[in-house]
Design a protein around this motif. Structure first.
Motif, PDB file in Angstrom:
ATOM      1  N   ARG A  66       0.785  -1.981   0.326  1.00 21.26           N
ATOM      2  CA  ARG A  66      -0.136   0.435  -0.242  1.00 21.26           C
ATOM      3  C   ARG A  66       1.180   1.261   0.134  1.00 21.26           C
ATOM      4  N   VAL A  67       2.015   1.116   0.894  1.00 18.04           N
ATOM      5  CA  VAL A  67       2.908   2.897   1.137  1.00 18.04           C
ATOM      6  C   VAL A  67       3.892   2.380  -0.305  1.00 18.04           C
ATOM      7  N   LEU A  68       3.881   1.686  -0.986  1.00 16.84           N
ATOM      8  CA  LEU A  68       4.663   1.532  -2.329  1.00 16.84           C
ATOM      9  C   LEU A  68       4.103   1.492  -3.871  1.00 16.84           C
ATOM     10  N   GLY A  69       2.780   0.437  -3.356  1.00 18.25           N
ATOM     11  CA  GLY A  69       2.157   1.362  -4.776  1.00 18.25           C
ATOM     12  C   GLY A  69       2.962   0.282  -5.702  1.00 18.25           C
ATOM     13  N   PRO A  70       2.523   0.945  -6.938  1.00 21.02           N
ATOM     14  CA  PRO A  70       2.410   0.060  -8.338  1.00 21.02           C
ATOM     15  C   PRO A  70       4.042   0.191  -8.875  1.00 21.02           C
ATOM     16  N   GLN A  71       4.863   1.429  -7.607  1.00 23.02           N
ATOM     17  CA  GLN A  71       6.249   1.908  -8.063  1.00 23.02           C
ATOM     18  C   GLN A  71       7.463   0.135  -7.682  1.00 23.02           C
ATOM     19  N   ALA A  72       6.176  -1.140  -6.966  1.00 26.54           N
ATOM     20  CA  ALA A  72       6.656  -2.077  -6.573  1.00 26.54           C
ATOM     21  C   ALA A  72       5.917  -3.385  -6.628  1.00 26.54           C
ATOM     22  N   GLU A  73       6.637  -4.141  -6.718  1.00 25.59           N
ATOM     23  CA  GLU A  73       5.810  -5.681  -6.109  1.00 25.59           C
ATOM     24  C   GLU A  73       6.424  -6.806  -4.911  1.00 25.59           C
ATOM     25  N   VAL A  74       5.661  -6.078  -4.169  1.00 24.42           N
ATOM     26  CA  VAL A  74       6.017  -7.103  -2.132  1.00 24.42           C
ATOM     27  C   VAL A  74       5.304  -8.343  -2.661  1.00 24.42           C
ATOM     28  N   ARG A  75       6.404  -9.079  -2.388  1.00 28.53           N
ATOM     29  CA  ARG A  75       6.368 -10.944  -2.303  1.00 28.53           C
ATOM     30  C   ARG A  75       6.215 -11.423  -1.458  1.00 28.53           C
ATOM     31  N   VAL A  76       6.349 -12.444  -0.871  1.00 28.96           N
ATOM     32  CA  VAL A  76       6.138 -13.491   0.242  1.00 28.96           C
ATOM     33  C   VAL A  76       6.614 -14.306   0.129  1.00 28.96           C
ATOM     34  N   LEU A  77       7.589 -14.627   0.118  1.00 28.77           N
ATOM     35  CA  LEU A  77       8.385 -16.030  -0.555  1.00 28.77           C
ATOM     36  C   LEU A  77       8.408 -16.978   0.761  1.00 28.77           C
TER      37      LEU A  77
END
Length: 77
Positions: A66-77
């Motif tokens: 939510r904080v980074l928005g479309p400038q990142a992809e946050v993934r749980v590995l």
């Protein structure tokens, strides 16, 4: 000689592992990968991976996305 039980062999690792790593893929304007960072339990970004309990990892990843928005992809590995 193997000490693994048949039940262990059939249990998928992704569902049984209680610890996760949160990766943050920073993207450029065209969507290209610029850098991969990792999130720790306090929500700080670093170059080194940190192990986080699964439930915490899912919450931290959601908040960071939510904080980074479309400038990142946050993934749980």
């Amino acid at each position: 000689m193997s000490f693994a039980s048949p039940a262990m062999a059939t249990t998928p690792l992704s569902r049984s592992c209680p610890i996760r790593i949160i990766s943050v893929h920073l993207l450029g304007a065209a969507g290209e990968l610029l850098r991969v960072l990792f999130l720790d339990r306090e929500g700080h970004l670093s170059a080194e991976p940190h192990y986080v309990p699964r439930d915490e990892a899912l919450i931290l990843a959601s908040n960071q996305q939510r904080v980074l928005g479309p400038q990142a992809e946050v993934r749980v590995l």
